[in-house]
Design an enzyme around this catalytic site. Sequence first.
Site, PDB file in Angstrom:
ATOM      1  N   HIS A   1      18.059  14.929  40.693  1.00 50.11           N
ATOM      2  CA  HIS A   1      18.629  13.914  39.811  1.00 50.11           C
ATOM      3  C   HIS A   1      18.246  14.086  38.341  1.00 50.11           C
ATOM      4  CE1 HIS A   1      20.554  11.476  42.857  1.00 50.11           C
ATOM      5  NE2 HIS A   1      19.456  11.467  43.581  1.00 50.11           N
TER       6      HIS A   1
ATOM      7  N   ARG B   1      11.813  18.205  44.624  1.00 51.83           N
ATOM      8  CA  ARG B   1      12.959  17.719  45.382  1.00 51.83           C
ATOM      9  C   ARG B   1      14.137  18.587  44.961  1.00 51.83           C
ATOM     10  NH1 ARG B   1      15.121  11.515  45.817  1.00 51.83           N
ATOM     11  NH2 ARG B   1      15.199  11.618  43.532  1.00 51.83           N
TER      12      ARG B   1
ATOM     13  N   GLU C   1      18.479   9.351  54.473  1.00 49.93           N
ATOM     14  CA  GLU C   1      19.131   8.464  53.512  1.00 49.93           C
ATOM     15  C   GLU C   1      20.628   8.315  53.767  1.00 49.93           C
ATOM     16  OE1 GLU C   1      18.600  10.128  49.604  1.00 49.93           O
ATOM     17  OE2 GLU C   1      18.833  12.178  50.311  1.00 49.93           O
TER      18      GLU C   1
ATOM     19  N   ASP D   1      19.936   5.332  48.631  1.00 46.67           N
ATOM     20  CA  ASP D   1      21.128   5.986  49.176  1.00 46.67           C
ATOM     21  C   ASP D   1      21.445   5.489  50.578  1.00 46.67           C
ATOM     22  OD1 ASP D   1      21.663   7.416  46.941  1.00 46.67           O
ATOM     23  OD2 ASP D   1      21.123   9.366  47.737  1.00 46.67           O
TER      24      ASP D   1
END
Length: 267
Positions: free
Chosen positions: A52, A77, A159, A185
């Site tokens: 992200h 991540r 998620e 999410d």
Amino acid sequence: MTSAPRPDPRDFRKRLLAREPLIGSFLKFPGPQATEIFGSIGYDFVMLDEEHSPWTRDQLGMGLLAAKAYGTAGFVRVSRPDAASILSMLDDGAIGVMVPHVTSAQKAHDIASWARYKGGTRGSGVSRGGDYGGRVGAGGIDGYYADSDAITTVFAMIEDAEAVEQIDEIVAVDGIDAYFMGRGDLGLSLSNVQGAAPTLDEAVKKVADAVLGAGKILAAVTPNMTSDDAKAMKDVGVTVLMVGSDQGFMRAGALGQLGHFETLMKG
């Protein structure tokens, strides 16, 4: 800041599997400084958030180098859940990876395989992750492979509504060390289900029960360690708890000082 001796970051997986309480945070600013701060004050790990945030591979490498320098376990991540992404982060010195949207046992199996040499399909390479050959000692390359596999830590993110439906099969896969409940999410995914679906709380309980029932480790993020949410995560069995992000800390601190400034000027 903690004054106790810092554990070796390479012992992170041992500590995690021993169910020690561990604290970390997501880092979204692409640079080493936030990693240095979190490491210097005693956080157990940092999660460089490639998914992200606009991290490049070079920037991730610098962040992981900063983690090593400041005694905290550096994770990434990954933005792409594939073999090449996982390989590059581990070769660049990550203690482990977090992989988003793990929705099936096959995907969990693939991730575990890509992250490990023995019994897996990780490509052989010795760079920063292997101290540029310095960790290839008396045991030779096979000893290095075994040592690396013992250190590498894999987080799978749960998620998606699809993952909740298949959670028993997913947690039965060997090689995934911890399951991170991505509740943002997950709530969104559940809201998009056509027909009957569990509530977010029901889904979280189902995931937690399956993970803990399989003897695996549960992880989550909370916006504030003093919140009811943080206690709820502890009560459900989370032992790896992340708090916010560097961006969140900066915004909260800046807002606080803005409020103090406005109060000062009105006085």
